[in-house]
Design a protein around this motif. Structure first.
Motif, PDB file in Angstrom:
ATOM      1  N   VAL A 743      39.082  45.645  35.852  1.00 22.49           N
ATOM      2  CA  VAL A 743      39.110  44.175  35.897  1.00 22.49           C
ATOM      3  C   VAL A 743      38.247  43.672  37.055  1.00 22.49           C
ATOM      4  CG1 VAL A 743      40.572  42.186  36.377  1.00 22.49           C
ATOM      5  CG2 VAL A 743      41.343  43.932  34.777  1.00 22.49           C
ATOM      6  N   LEU A 747      34.858  41.389  36.659  1.00 21.92           N
ATOM      7  CA  LEU A 747      34.744  40.067  37.290  1.00 21.92           C
ATOM      8  C   LEU A 747      33.550  40.049  38.235  1.00 21.92           C
ATOM      9  CD1 LEU A 747      38.469  39.254  38.107  1.00 21.92           C
ATOM     10  CD2 LEU A 747      37.062  38.359  36.263  1.00 21.92           C
TER      11      LEU A 747
ATOM     12  N   ASN B  71      38.185  36.293  31.027  1.00 17.14           N
ATOM     13  CA  ASN B  71      39.092  36.431  32.161  1.00 17.14           C
ATOM     14  C   ASN B  71      40.549  36.356  31.724  1.00 17.14           C
ATOM     15  OD1 ASN B  71      36.816  36.503  33.617  1.00 17.14           O
ATOM     16  ND2 ASN B  71      37.163  34.628  34.790  1.00 17.14           N
ATOM     17  N   LEU B  74      41.404  39.780  30.413  1.00 15.32           N
ATOM     18  CA  LEU B  74      41.571  40.707  31.542  1.00 15.32           C
ATOM     19  C   LEU B  74      42.920  40.482  32.231  1.00 15.32           C
ATOM     20  CD1 LEU B  74      38.002  40.458  33.124  1.00 15.32           C
ATOM     21  CD2 LEU B  74      38.966  42.451  32.001  1.00 15.32           C
ATOM     22  N   GLY B  77      45.936  41.422  29.997  1.00 16.37           N
ATOM     23  CA  GLY B  77      46.087  42.867  29.868  1.00 16.37           C
ATOM     24  C   GLY B  77      46.695  43.482  31.109  1.00 16.37           C
ATOM     25  N   VAL B 126      42.440  44.854  28.470  1.00 15.45           N
ATOM     26  CA  VAL B 126      41.514  44.900  29.601  1.00 15.45           C
ATOM     27  C   VAL B 126      40.144  45.410  29.152  1.00 15.45           C
ATOM     28  CG1 VAL B 126      41.008  46.081  31.781  1.00 15.45           C
ATOM     29  CG2 VAL B 126      43.264  45.123  31.390  1.00 15.45           C
ATOM     30  N   GLY B 129      38.451  42.815  27.138  1.00 14.14           N
ATOM     31  CA  GLY B 129      38.033  41.757  28.067  1.00 14.14           C
ATOM     32  C   GLY B 129      36.768  42.146  28.803  1.00 14.14           C
TER      33      GLY B 129
END
Lengths: 763, 151
Positions: A743, A747, B71, B74, B77, B126, B129
């Motif tokens: 993640v 990002l 997002n 993400l 998840g 995730v 994402g």
């Protein structure tokens, strides 16, 4: 005790959440915190002979982590100061601030600080003491820098936070060393069974002393305290005279007896530091024109006095130090509030411009006189009672001790006179006198200092009122009851003689202040050449930033190939050293089937051609080919999960690479940098991986973990695919960590890519 | 391969392929506990499907088919995975320790629901994402006149 700390935290939170609604009564609401502390103190009044109120909350029992409170007589006297001074100052602050300035956040921070202070003095666990200690550092930073639009306030706040924060870190190191040596993190247990002296324990005591010295603004770290006067006056009165700066004194008192029993340098060090601080603070106070700075240097001096008494570990001195602590909280908090009121009404704190306030503010004048007498230790005041007790104890220790402290007290008398005559006497010729704006004090602004002054006077006349509290506190740390006496009239004897001598010399100094000024100028010429605290700090911070700039410029030079090379070389060197130092055998793999050979050669062919291709897209395809061939090898070895994942990863990676390539030139540019280093690194990595495979092949033993996992997979986790069961159950924590990284990486990548593409589109 | 120039054959192919692809992705997710597969590989297959949609119809098609910000995927998840871990506290198990229940609905036979499945769904979200986020970030056009490079 938990309830008291909790009340502070909740009130602070409430003030933040409802800051609009509570704007008018912010400090009255905040005063609930100190009020709770006071109620606790009254409810437990009369703890003595080592009695204590304990409360414990287990946090991580396996690690002995707990929040443990233990309030004995010693903690109680500090709680009394925090609650009593706190209540008075909060009510004073309510009137001091005009609602238009929106001081709700200030009130919230002050309440948070008070909660931290309560937790600090009540903590029995070293680590929770540290947490509360840092809470006071942070709230002090916020309060000093409250006027965040002035550079001076910001820099002073940073100075205070860095000095006390660095000291706090040193102290934490000392705590850990001490606790590991003592086998307990509980102060009560460490005090009962001090660890034997060793290098680690000695170092621990040095580090703890550094923490105490920085927090209580002792020489040579005292410079942050006068700077902290940039804070609004209520914060100065509360944090930087009555409570926070006493945290260091609290610590040396709490640990002093154990330290004296362990290391023989502790007592001379603490007494020496305290004495030098007394003299430096007193001398600098004599040279100030700003009333608030004068008080600040006076606080430095008084803190030195208490530091040497309470940290010495000698019962009679600890007793007198604790009496001085109460007296100081009463007179210094009051004087700060008086200065705040003068500043508020007359618009200046410069003693050269103030004059005749004794006529325009008679009540304030009376309050100031009442507590100033106590500060100068004139007979029949609380300050005198405490100082007599100190002299009584010091006489027992030797003439040198008492002479040194009496000598330093001379300065106290002199700067008290400077304060009183400066604020209320005639103004200095040649300076424009302050234009009194209204010079009519509101009652609230007067009520709090007046109350403290009355208490100070009453206790001065009836010192027996303070005796039980002071005695219980001293007994809690030294184990000796009735170590000293608080007497209105101590009788003729050496202590009284020393008191009168310092009073007389001090008065003479005040009378001939022109001589002091001339001597001060002479000293100033010399002192200007010596490194000063402020100057050292001002040079230190830019130096540190400069050093960080240069060192990171060296390591982070912005070249991607350099980073990759460093990472790869480190990855090679570390395991190689480990393998070579342990000795290793190389075992050739089994000869392999035809299919394995085909796949292996395919990987080699793709990899070699990669080095000669110039088109980026071809590179991506060839890399994908390497990946697919490896997936083939997994399939041959019977690992369907790995095969599947490898195939999918390669597919997605090639496709995502293709997306990246849309934004890049079609071919690689010819690089100007030398190829040889790159070639060397590449060959090293290849050789390392090859040799590593052979070594690992030799070191292979059936692992017990694998057997356990296979056996437990169905009964424990209800799944027959052991790879997946490991991922989601046995090693689920790892997987959770990995997806967190995924993640974060997504990002980060998306965040970096988007602005670049948008910029290009715009241009 | 910009939207305006994308080939009709590719678009038609994607329509045909993406459905089974997503079913395969879901199969991998649910079968993973006992057969090869799992949330990670299932998510990767769905990611490939997203890329195909992008190749056929460009960034706008991706936005139309998946009107969720990457997002959100993400965050959902990661939260689901973490909450599954904490849920194990309720029956007094350790963090992330899994339990299962067996259901016997008529006509279908036995269905076993393992708590780890929810953890795996978190992993799946995730990964999807990640794919959607990168496709959306990289798939934007730099400018209308940019020459097509590479793919």
């Amino acid at each position: 005790m938990f309830v008291v700390v909790l009340v502070h935290l909740l009130v602070a939170a409430l003030l933040v959440v409802a800051r609009r609604q509570l704007e008018r009564w912010a400090f009255v609401v905040g005063a609930l915190g100190p009020l709770a502390t006071l109620i606790f103190v009254v409810a437990n009044w009369g703890l003595h002979h080592g009695e204590a109120v304990t409360e414990k909350w287990d946090w991580v029992p396996a690690q002995d982590l707990e929040v443990s409170f233990r309030v004995d007589g010693y903690a109680l006297i500090f709680l009394l100061v925090v609650g009593g001074a706190g209540l008075a100052i909060f009510l004073y602050a309510q009137r001091y601030f005009t609602p238009a300035r929106g001081p709700t956040m200030f009130a919230a921070t002050m309440t948070l600080f008070a909660g931290g202070m309560v937790g600090l003095v009540a903590s029995d666990h070293l680590l929770s003491l540290f947490v509360f200690w840092e809470l006071t550092t942070i709230s002090s930073y916020l309060l000093i820098g409250y006027d965040d639009r002035t550079a001076q306030a910001r820099s002073a706040a940073l100075h205070a936070a860095l000095v006390t924060g660095a000291g706090g870190l040193a102290m934490l190191g000392g705590f850990v060393l001490l606790a590991e040596a003592s086998g307990s993190y509980l102060i009560s247990e460490i005090a009962a069974n001090p660890a034997e002296n060793s290098f680690a324990v000695g170092l621990a005591w040095v580090l703890i002393l550094i923490g105490a010295v920085t927090k209580s603004a002792q020489f040579p770290f005292h410079a942050w305290l006068p700077g902290a006067m940039a804070a609004p006056t209520p914060a100065s009165a509360f944090l930087h005279s009555a409570t926070m700066v006493k945290a260091g004194i609290f610590l040396v008192g709490r640990m002093g007896t154990a330290a004296v029993a362990t290391v023989d340098w502790w007592q001379p060090a603490v007494v020496g530091i305290g004495l030098v601080t007394m003299v430096v603070g007193g001398w600098r106070a004599l040279r100030q024109y700003d009333l608030k700075l004068l008080l600040a240097f006076g606080t430095v001096s008084q803190l030195g006095f208490m530091f040497l008494l309470i940290g010495s570990g000698i019962p009679e001195l600890v007793f007198s130090g604790l009496a001085a602590l109460l007296a100081h909280a009463l007179f210094k908090a009051t004087l700060f509030m008086v200065v705040g009121a003068i500043d508020h009404e007359a618009g200046t704190r410069d003693l050269r411009r103030l004059s005749g306030l004794n006529r325009s503010m008679p009540v304030l004048f009376a309050v100031a006189i009442a507590v100033s007498l106590s500060m100068a230790a004139i007979p029949l005041t609380f300050g005198f009672d405490a100082k007599e007790a100190a002299f009584h104890g010091l006489v027992h220790e030797g003439v040198l001790w008492v002479a040194a402290v009496a000598g330093a007290s001379v300065l106290t008398v002199a700067y008290t006179a400077r304060f009183v005559f400066g604020a209320f006497g005639p103004h200095v010729k040649g300076q424009e006198p302050a234009q009194g704006r209204r010079l009519r004090l509101s009652n609230l602004l007067l009520a709090a200092p007046a109350t403290l002054a009355v208490i100070s006077v009453v206790v001065g006349f009836f010192p027996a009122l303070a005796f039980p509290v002071v005695d219980a506190a001293a007994e809690a740390v030294t184990g000796v009851a009735e170590a000293g006496e608080l007497l209105l009239w101590p009788g003729l004897g050496p202590p009284l003689a020393w008191s009168l001598a310092s009073l007389t010399v001090g008065s003479l100094l005040a009378w001939r202040s022109d001589l002091v000024a001339r001597a001060g100028d002479a000293v100033g010429v010399v002192a200007a050449r010596l490194p000063s605290g402020e100057g050292t700090f001002r040079r230190f911070v830019p130096g540190l930033i400069n050093f960080a700039d240069r060192s990171s410029g060296l390591i982070q030079n912005g070249s991607l190939p350099t980073y990759v090379a460093i990472i790869l070389l480190v990855a090679i060197v570390m395991p190689t050293v480990a393998v070579l130092s342990n000795g290793a055998t190389l075992v050739a793999p089994p000869s392999g089937t035809l299919l394995e050979w085909v796949l292996g050669l395919l990987i080699v062919a793709f990899a070699v051609s990669l080095a000669f291709v110039r088109r980026r897209f071809a590179v991506v395809i060839l890399l994908g080919g390497v990946g697919y061939a490896i997936a083939g090898l997994y399939a041959v070895f019977g690992a369907p999960d790995l095969t599947l994942t490898q195939l999918l990863i390669e597919t997605l990676a090639v496709a995502l690479f293709a997306l990246v390539l849309r934004h890049l030139p079609a071919t690689f540019a010819r690089t100007a940098t030398a190829r040889t280093p790159r070639l060397v690194v590449a060959l090293l990595v290849g050789a390392f991986v090859f040799a590593g495979g052979l070594v690992a092949n030799a070191a292979r033993t059936p692992s017990r973990v694998a057997e356990t996992f296979l056996a437990q997979s169905i009964p424990e986790a209800g799944g027959s695919n052991v790879v997946n069961v490991i991922l989601v159950d046995f090693r689920g924590f790892d997987t959770l960590g990995e997806i967190t990284v995924l993640v974060a990486a997504t990002l980060g990548a998306a965040g970096l890519i988007r602005p670049v593409i948008r910029n290009r589109r715009r241009s | 391969m910009r939207r305006s120039r994308s080939s009709p054959i590719l678009s038609a192919g994607v329509v045909v392929v993406s459905g089974p692809l997503l079913m395969f992705s879901a199969y991998l997710l649910f079968a993973g506990h006992n057969q090869p597969g799992g949330g990670f590989s299932g998510g990767l297959v769905a990611g490939v499907a997203v890329l195909l949609v992008w190749a056929a119809g460009g960034i706008d098609s991706v936005r139309r088919i998946l009107p969720v910000r990457s997002n959100v995927l993400l965050g959902a998840g990661l939260s689901l995975a973490a909450l599954t871990g904490f849920a194990a506290f309720l029956p007094g198990l350790a963090f992330l320790e899994s339990g299962y229940i067996k259901l016997h609905p008529p006509l279908v036979g036995e269905i076993k629901i393992v708590s780890a499945l929810f953890f795996d769904i978190g992993v799946y979200l995730v990964v999807v994402g990640m794919a959607v986020g990168l496709v959306k970030a990289l798939g934007e056009e730099e400018s209308a006149e940019a020459p097509e490079v590479g793919a």
